[in-house]
Scaffold this motif. Structure first.
Motif, PDB file in Angstrom:
ATOM      1  N   ALA A 104       0.831  -1.205   0.000  1.00  0.00           N
ATOM      2  CA  ALA A 104       0.000   0.000   0.000  1.00  0.00           C
ATOM      3  C   ALA A 104       0.868   1.259   0.000  1.00  0.00           C
ATOM      4  N   VAL A 105       1.899   1.277   0.834  1.00  0.00           N
ATOM      5  CA  VAL A 105       2.787   2.442   0.899  1.00  0.00           C
ATOM      6  C   VAL A 105       3.513   2.636  -0.429  1.00  0.00           C
ATOM      7  N   ASP A 106       4.038   1.552  -0.986  1.00  0.00           N
ATOM      8  CA  ASP A 106       4.720   1.645  -2.282  1.00  0.00           C
ATOM      9  C   ASP A 106       3.780   2.191  -3.361  1.00  0.00           C
ATOM     10  N   SER A 107       2.539   1.716  -3.356  1.00  0.00           N
ATOM     11  CA  SER A 107       1.566   2.150  -4.366  1.00  0.00           C
ATOM     12  C   SER A 107       1.244   3.636  -4.227  1.00  0.00           C
ATOM     13  N   ILE A 108       1.094   4.096  -2.993  1.00  0.00           N
ATOM     14  CA  ILE A 108       0.794   5.510  -2.756  1.00  0.00           C
ATOM     15  C   ILE A 108       1.947   6.385  -3.232  1.00  0.00           C
ATOM     16  N   LEU A 109       3.171   6.017  -2.863  1.00  0.00           N
ATOM     17  CA  LEU A 109       4.334   6.819  -3.243  1.00  0.00           C
ATOM     18  C   LEU A 109       4.528   6.838  -4.759  1.00  0.00           C
ATOM     19  N   ALA A 110       4.206   5.726  -5.418  1.00  0.00           N
ATOM     20  CA  ALA A 110       4.369   5.655  -6.877  1.00  0.00           C
ATOM     21  C   ALA A 110       3.417   6.586  -7.614  1.00  0.00           C
ATOM     22  N   LEU A 111       2.370   7.046  -6.938  1.00  0.00           N
ATOM     23  CA  LEU A 111       1.391   7.937  -7.564  1.00  0.00           C
ATOM     24  C   LEU A 111       1.820   9.402  -7.536  1.00  0.00           C
ATOM     25  N   HIS A 112       2.852   9.744  -6.746  1.00  0.00           N
ATOM     26  CA  HIS A 112       3.407  11.101  -6.657  1.00  0.00           C
ATOM     27  C   HIS A 112       2.328  12.160  -6.445  1.00  0.00           C
ATOM     28  N   PRO A 113       1.514  12.026  -5.397  1.00  0.00           N
ATOM     29  CA  PRO A 113       0.442  13.013  -5.160  1.00  0.00           C
ATOM     30  C   PRO A 113       0.992  14.308  -4.583  1.00  0.00           C
ATOM     31  N   ASP A 114       0.170  15.357  -4.672  1.00  0.00           N
ATOM     32  CA  ASP A 114       0.515  16.612  -4.008  1.00  0.00           C
ATOM     33  C   ASP A 114       0.277  16.511  -2.504  1.00  0.00           C
ATOM     34  N   MET A 115      -0.711  15.701  -2.122  1.00  0.00           N
ATOM     35  CA  MET A 115      -1.079  15.530  -0.721  1.00  0.00           C
ATOM     36  C   MET A 115      -1.563  14.108  -0.509  1.00  0.00           C
ATOM     37  N   ILE A 116      -1.297  13.578   0.676  1.00  0.00           N
ATOM     38  CA  ILE A 116      -1.813  12.269   1.075  1.00  0.00           C
ATOM     39  C   ILE A 116      -2.719  12.472   2.281  1.00  0.00           C
ATOM     40  N   VAL A 117      -3.868  11.797   2.289  1.00  0.00           N
ATOM     41  CA  VAL A 117      -4.757  11.877   3.450  1.00  0.00           C
ATOM     42  C   VAL A 117      -5.137  10.463   3.898  1.00  0.00           C
ATOM     43  N   PHE A 118      -5.252  10.319   5.201  1.00  0.00           N
ATOM     44  CA  PHE A 118      -5.694   9.057   5.797  1.00  0.00           C
ATOM     45  C   PHE A 118      -6.941   9.342   6.616  1.00  0.00           C
ATOM     46  N   THR A 119      -8.009   8.575   6.357  1.00  0.00           N
ATOM     47  CA  THR A 119      -9.294   8.900   6.987  1.00  0.00           C
ATOM     48  C   THR A 119      -9.713   7.916   8.084  1.00  0.00           C
ATOM     49  N   GLY A 120      -8.748   7.498   8.906  1.00  0.00           N
ATOM     50  CA  GLY A 120      -9.083   6.836  10.160  1.00  0.00           C
ATOM     51  C   GLY A 120      -9.041   5.327  10.189  1.00  0.00           C
ATOM     52  N   ASP A 121      -8.962   4.807  11.422  1.00  0.00           N
ATOM     53  CA  ASP A 121      -8.821   3.389  11.755  1.00  0.00           C
ATOM     54  C   ASP A 121      -7.459   2.854  11.321  1.00  0.00           C
ATOM     55  N   LEU A 122      -6.438   3.344  12.004  1.00  0.00           N
ATOM     56  CA  LEU A 122      -5.084   2.835  11.782  1.00  0.00           C
ATOM     57  C   LEU A 122      -4.853   1.575  12.603  1.00  0.00           C
ATOM     58  N   GLN A 123      -5.435   1.501  13.788  1.00  0.00           N
ATOM     59  CA  GLN A 123      -5.283   0.329  14.645  1.00  0.00           C
ATOM     60  C   GLN A 123      -6.580  -0.469  14.678  1.00  0.00           C
ATOM     61  N   ASN A 124      -6.496  -1.656  15.264  1.00  0.00           N
ATOM     62  CA  ASN A 124      -7.697  -2.458  15.507  1.00  0.00           C
ATOM     63  C   ASN A 124      -8.291  -2.130  16.874  1.00  0.00           C
ATOM     64  N   VAL A 125      -7.478  -2.360  17.914  1.00  0.00           N
ATOM     65  CA  VAL A 125      -7.954  -2.137  19.284  1.00  0.00           C
ATOM     66  C   VAL A 125      -6.914  -1.394  20.127  1.00  0.00           C
ATOM     67  N   TYR A 126      -5.645  -1.812  20.039  1.00  0.00           N
ATOM     68  CA  TYR A 126      -4.620  -1.322  20.961  1.00  0.00           C
ATOM     69  C   TYR A 126      -3.551  -0.499  20.244  1.00  0.00           C
TER      70      TYR A 126
END
Length: 326
Positions: A104-126
């Motif tokens: 996922a990280v490789d794919s995002i970087l390969a797109l060369h965006p002006d901005m990256i946004v993450f819209t929540g739920d990075l963890q499961n519980v802890y």
């Protein structure tokens, strides 16, 4: 409690309870001479789908491209590219699945965006689930930065602890978010400038119509001048990040003029059956771009999930290109 036992519950349902119920229903409803055979066949088929969804479907990912056109977008931002990803649930991307986050990280970087946004739920519980993944997450960089909001799983609502421990764990999760180098927006906003033009990237805390979910999002606070000296007249172009898409109709549309809202949370139901998703039973807006007049909501199906299962609905990374209406 539900989140902590979601995977065992899913396994029990998918490989034991549902197949058995279907088997006995077939024996009861169908003629005796072939009801048993049909029941066995259908039960095995359901288990096959479950296995496929866990071993193959969950590991599928697609990059989607969309455009959003607005008369309020300054000309200097025509063609501006934002990459959105959501619902990583990195606690599930461990062991043999660790490569999924790297992809996922490789794919995002390969797109060369002006901005990256993450819209929540990075963890499961802890919050501890994030620690081993920090090196990968820290690789995400873009010219105008990486911006994030918290999802319901990023609070401590699913932890079996007292309120003080939960608050401490919430603070730990937020600190780990910031260790990635991302800008965590908690009912606040930032300004992105191009010469004399500018747009606003705003991030609400989680807010959903289901009251057991965290409801800390505050639209007015998010856009208030206490977080910057920037004035937000009606024509200002605002990108709002909000994890739960139900907040769009309930809070964002009536309380502010954000032209584009980006959300996640639903995972698209993780299943698509001839275009139908189980999320349709709970959400009015659960996948893709939705419009209300000139304003829009994009709901990402996410790159991960608490339960490692997807059937005919791959995870997604979305590239959103902004266009100025001529």
């Amino acid at each position: 409690m539900i989140a902590r036992y979601a995977v065992p519950f899913f396994l029990l349902m998918a490989f034991v309870i549902v197949p058995l119920v279907v088997f006995f229903l077939c024996r009861w409803l169908l003629p005796r001479r072939w009801g048993k055979k049909v029941g066995i066949a259908v039960a095995l088929l359901l288990m096959l789908f479950a296995a496929y969804g866990m071993l193959v479907g969950y590991e599928q990912m697609e990059v989607h491209t969309v455009e959003f056109t607005s008369k309020d977008l300054p000309k200097a931002f025509d063609g501006y590219r934002i990459v959105q990803f959501s619902d990583a649930h990195v606690g599930t991307m461990t062991g043999r699945r660790a490569w999924l986050l790297q992809r996922a990280v490789d794919s995002i970087l390969a797109l060369h965006p002006d901005m990256i946004v993450f819209t929540g739920d990075l963890q499961n519980v802890y919050p501890e689930e994030l620690i081993d993944h920090l090196p990968q997450l820290q690789r995400l960089k873009a010219p105008d930065g990486v911006y994030a909001v918290l999802g319901n799983h990023d609070y401590a609502v699913y932890q079996p602890y007292d309120s003080l421990t939960k608050e401490a764990n919430c603070a730990k999760t937020q600190a780990l978010f910031r260790q990635t180098g991302w800008t965590l927006l908690m009912n606040e906003h930032r300004i992105i400038r191009r010469d004399s033009d500018s747009i606003v990237i705003a991030g609400m805390e989680n807010w959903g119509v289901v009251k057991r979910m965290p409801r800390r999002g505050d639209v007015k606070k998010t856009l208030s001048q206490s977080h910057s000296s920037f004035h937000t007249p009606h024509s200002t172009f605002i990108i709002m990040l909000q994890h739960d898409p139900t907040a769009w109709r309930e809070k964002i549309l009536p309380e502010c003029n954000a032209q584009l809202t980006l959300s996640g949370h639903t995972h698209g139901g993780q299943v698509s059956l001839f275009g139908w998703s189980p999320s349709a039973l709970s959400y009015q807006d659960y996948e893709g771009m939705v419009y209300e007049g000139p304003r829009a909501l994009y709901v990402s199906t996410g790159v991960g999930a608490l339960i490692p299962f997807r059937l005919s609905l791959p995870g997604e990374i979305v590239v959103i290109t902004l266009r100025a209406k001529k």
